[in-house]
Scaffold this motif. Structure first.
Motif, PDB file in Angstrom:
ATOM      1  N   UNK A  26       7.826  -6.257   8.394  1.00  0.00           N
ATOM      2  CA  UNK A  26       7.609  -4.866   8.040  1.00  0.00           C
ATOM      3  C   UNK A  26       6.131  -4.585   7.751  1.00  0.00           C
ATOM      4  N   UNK A  27       5.607  -3.552   8.399  1.00  0.00           N
ATOM      5  CA  UNK A  27       4.180  -3.265   8.304  1.00  0.00           C
ATOM      6  C   UNK A  27       3.803  -2.749   6.909  1.00  0.00           C
ATOM      7  N   UNK A  28       4.694  -2.047   6.262  1.00  0.00           N
ATOM      8  CA  UNK A  28       4.409  -1.541   4.916  1.00  0.00           C
ATOM      9  C   UNK A  28       4.381  -2.678   3.913  1.00  0.00           C
ATOM     10  N   UNK A  29       5.263  -3.622   4.144  1.00  0.00           N
ATOM     11  CA  UNK A  29       5.298  -4.783   3.262  1.00  0.00           C
ATOM     12  C   UNK A  29       4.051  -5.631   3.502  1.00  0.00           C
ATOM     13  N   UNK A  30       3.561  -5.616   4.739  1.00  0.00           N
ATOM     14  CA  UNK A  30       2.374  -6.411   5.079  1.00  0.00           C
ATOM     15  C   UNK A  30       1.124  -5.901   4.369  1.00  0.00           C
ATOM     16  N   UNK A  31       0.980  -4.592   4.279  1.00  0.00           N
ATOM     17  CA  UNK A  31      -0.226  -4.045   3.651  1.00  0.00           C
ATOM     18  C   UNK A  31      -0.078  -3.904   2.138  1.00  0.00           C
ATOM     19  N   UNK A  32       1.066  -4.340   1.605  1.00  0.00           N
ATOM     20  CA  UNK A  32       1.282  -4.245   0.163  1.00  0.00           C
ATOM     21  C   UNK A  32       0.405  -5.229  -0.610  1.00  0.00           C
ATOM     22  N   UNK A  33       0.095  -6.344   0.005  1.00  0.00           N
ATOM     23  CA  UNK A  33      -0.680  -7.370  -0.689  1.00  0.00           C
ATOM     24  C   UNK A  33      -2.179  -7.098  -0.610  1.00  0.00           C
ATOM     25  N   UNK A  34      -2.883  -7.116  -1.761  1.00  0.00           N
ATOM     26  CA  UNK A  34      -4.319  -6.814  -1.804  1.00  0.00           C
ATOM     27  C   UNK A  34      -5.155  -7.765  -0.947  1.00  0.00           C
ATOM     28  N   UNK A  35      -4.799  -9.039  -0.955  1.00  0.00           N
ATOM     29  CA  UNK A  35      -5.531 -10.012  -0.140  1.00  0.00           C
ATOM     30  C   UNK A  35      -5.428  -9.658   1.340  1.00  0.00           C
ATOM     31  N   UNK A  36      -4.238  -9.296   1.776  1.00  0.00           N
ATOM     32  CA  UNK A  36      -4.065  -8.944   3.185  1.00  0.00           C
ATOM     33  C   UNK A  36      -4.838  -7.678   3.532  1.00  0.00           C
ATOM     34  N   UNK A  37      -4.899  -6.748   2.600  1.00  0.00           N
ATOM     35  CA  UNK A  37      -5.691  -5.540   2.861  1.00  0.00           C
ATOM     36  C   UNK A  37      -7.169  -5.874   2.989  1.00  0.00           C
ATOM     37  N   UNK A  38      -7.644  -6.817   2.157  1.00  0.00           N
ATOM     38  CA  UNK A  38      -9.048  -7.235   2.253  1.00  0.00           C
ATOM     39  C   UNK A  38      -9.330  -7.924   3.585  1.00  0.00           C
ATOM     40  N   UNK A  39      -8.374  -8.715   4.023  1.00  0.00           N
ATOM     41  CA  UNK A  39      -8.514  -9.380   5.322  1.00  0.00           C
ATOM     42  C   UNK A  39      -8.658  -8.342   6.432  1.00  0.00           C
ATOM     43  N   UNK A  40      -7.846  -7.306   6.366  1.00  0.00           N
ATOM     44  CA  UNK A  40      -7.924  -6.233   7.370  1.00  0.00           C
ATOM     45  C   UNK A  40      -9.294  -5.554   7.326  1.00  0.00           C
ATOM     46  N   UNK A  41      -9.818  -5.367   6.115  1.00  0.00           N
ATOM     47  CA  UNK A  41     -11.130  -4.748   5.978  1.00  0.00           C
ATOM     48  C   UNK A  41     -12.213  -5.633   6.617  1.00  0.00           C
ATOM     49  N   UNK A  42     -12.100  -6.933   6.400  1.00  0.00           N
ATOM     50  CA  UNK A  42     -13.051  -7.865   7.006  1.00  0.00           C
ATOM     51  C   UNK A  42     -12.977  -7.800   8.526  1.00  0.00           C
ATOM     52  N   UNK A  43     -11.749  -7.788   9.037  1.00  0.00           N
ATOM     53  CA  UNK A  43     -11.559  -7.778  10.489  1.00  0.00           C
ATOM     54  C   UNK A  43     -11.964  -6.443  11.107  1.00  0.00           C
ATOM     55  N   UNK A  44     -12.033  -5.418  10.272  1.00  0.00           N
ATOM     56  CA  UNK A  44     -12.483  -4.127  10.787  1.00  0.00           C
ATOM     57  C   UNK A  44     -13.965  -4.204  11.156  1.00  0.00           C
ATOM     58  N   UNK A  45     -14.691  -5.073  10.446  1.00  0.00           N
ATOM     59  CA  UNK A  45     -16.130  -5.212  10.713  1.00  0.00           C
ATOM     60  C   UNK A  45     -16.382  -6.119  11.899  1.00  0.00           C
ATOM     61  N   UNK A  46     -15.623  -7.226  11.968  1.00  0.00           N
ATOM     62  CA  UNK A  46     -15.830  -8.175  13.053  1.00  0.00           C
ATOM     63  C   UNK A  46     -14.646  -9.124  13.200  1.00  0.00           C
ATOM     64  N   UNK A  47     -14.473  -9.636  14.387  1.00  0.00           N
ATOM     65  CA  UNK A  47     -13.445 -10.652  14.622  1.00  0.00           C
ATOM     66  C   UNK A  47     -13.856 -11.925  13.898  1.00  0.00           C
ATOM     67  N   UNK A  48     -12.876 -12.645  13.377  1.00  0.00           N
ATOM     68  CA  UNK A  48     -13.194 -13.823  12.563  1.00  0.00           C
ATOM     69  C   UNK A  48     -12.181 -14.946  12.764  1.00  0.00           C
ATOM     70  N   UNK A  49     -12.662 -16.182  12.580  1.00  0.00           N
ATOM     71  CA  UNK A  49     -11.775 -17.340  12.614  1.00  0.00           C
ATOM     72  C   UNK A  49     -11.087 -17.501  11.265  1.00  0.00           C
ATOM     73  N   UNK A  50     -10.065 -18.340  11.232  1.00  0.00           N
ATOM     74  CA  UNK A  50      -9.313 -18.570   9.993  1.00  0.00           C
ATOM     75  C   UNK A  50     -10.233 -19.060   8.883  1.00  0.00           C
ATOM     76  N   UNK A  51     -11.057 -20.027   9.188  1.00  0.00           N
ATOM     77  CA  UNK A  51     -11.972 -20.590   8.185  1.00  0.00           C
ATOM     78  C   UNK A  51     -12.970 -19.546   7.703  1.00  0.00           C
ATOM     79  N   UNK A  52     -13.504 -18.785   8.626  1.00  0.00           N
ATOM     80  CA  UNK A  52     -14.450 -17.727   8.255  1.00  0.00           C
ATOM     81  C   UNK A  52     -13.807 -16.732   7.292  1.00  0.00           C
ATOM     82  N   UNK A  53     -12.544 -16.434   7.521  1.00  0.00           N
ATOM     83  CA  UNK A  53     -11.840 -15.507   6.634  1.00  0.00           C
ATOM     84  C   UNK A  53     -11.600 -16.145   5.270  1.00  0.00           C
TER      85      UNK A  53
END
Lengths: 107, 107
Positions: free
Chosen positions: A8-35
Motif C-alpha cells: 500500500x502506497x499510503x502505508x509506504x509513505x507513513x514512515x519518516x525514514x522512507x519519506x526522507x529516502x524519497x526526498x533524497x531520490x528526488x535530488x538524484x539516483x542513489x545506491x543502497x550504500x549511498x542512501x
DNA sequence: ACAACAGGAAACCTTTTGGTTACATATCAT
DNA sequence: ATGATATGTAACCAAAAGGTTTCCTGTTGT
C-alpha cells in the motif's frame, strides 16, 4: 502496463525514514550504500525500506554491476494525488472552512 | 492560528479504515455511532481512529448534546499536497519517466 | 427519577513494524 | 585467485498498532 502493487502506497509513505529516502531520490539516483550513509540505522534496515518503497512502486531499481541504483518512480505519486483530489471540493470551498473555524471558536 | 499537531498526518492516512472514515466525512458530518455503523469493528476501535484523525488535524469535532459530530478539517490536506508537490518536477518531466520505462524494458 | 443511549477510558491481547546481528552471494580490483 | 565491496536473507527482538471486552460518565426522553 505497470507492475502489480504489492504494498500500500499510503502505508509506504507513513514512515519518516522512507519519506526522507524519497526526498533524497528526488535530488538524484542513489545506491543502497549511498542512501544508508544518510541515516543512523543499519544498511539492512534501509534495504528493507527500499523494498517497501519498491513494492509500492514509489521507486524503481536498476542494477549497475554490484550496485543497485534506486530512483524515483514518479508515476505512483499520482495515486496519492488522485485520492487527495477527492477532498478538493472542501478545500476549495472557503465557506465550509470558515464555518468550521467559527464553530471551533464558539465551543 | 492552527492547533498543534500531535499526530503525524501521513501516519494517520496510512490506515485503510481511517481513509474510509475520511471519505464518509467528505460526504457529510457524522456522529461516532453513525460512523462505526459503517464498519465491522467495534465503536471503541472507531473512536480510537477518530482520535488519531483528530490529533493530526484531519478532522474536527463539535459537541451536540450527547453526540459528537465529526467533520472534515480540509486545511490539513494541504500539508500532504505540499509534500507531494516536491515531486512534481519529476512527474512533469515526461523525459525522465520515459527514460525510466526504457531502463525497465532493458533489464 | 431512571432506563436507554452516546461516547470514552482502562486493561488486555495479537499481529505488524522497524530495527538488529550474523551469514550468504555476487561483483570488482589487484 | 582472493580479499574487499555491495547487497540481500534469515532469525530474532522490542515496541507500536489495531483490535477486543469491561467498565464509567454524561445526556436524553418519558
Amino acid at each position: 502496463m505497470s507492475a502489480v502493487q504489492k504494498h500500500d502506497v499510503f502505508q509506504a509513505i507513513a514512515d519518516p525514514t522512507r519519506r526522507k529516502i524519497l526526498m533524497l531520490l528526488a535530488k538524484q539516483d542513489l545506491s543502497v550504500t549511498a542512501i544508508s550513509d544518510q541515516f543512523p540505522i543499519t544498511r539492512t534496515a534501509v534495504s528493507k525500506h527500499l523494498r517497501i518503497l519498491s513494492e509500492s512502486n514509489l521507486v524503481g531499481m536498476t542494477k549497475a554491476g554490484r550496485e543497485k541504483i534506486y530512483k524515483l518512480h514518479p508515476e505512483t505519486f499520482a495515486e496519492i494525488k488522485d485520492w487527495l483530489s477527492y477532498f478538493d471540493q472542501f478545500w476549495d470551498n472557503k465557506l465550509s472552512m470558515l464555518k468550521f473555524l467559527i464553530e471551533e471558536q464558539e465551543k
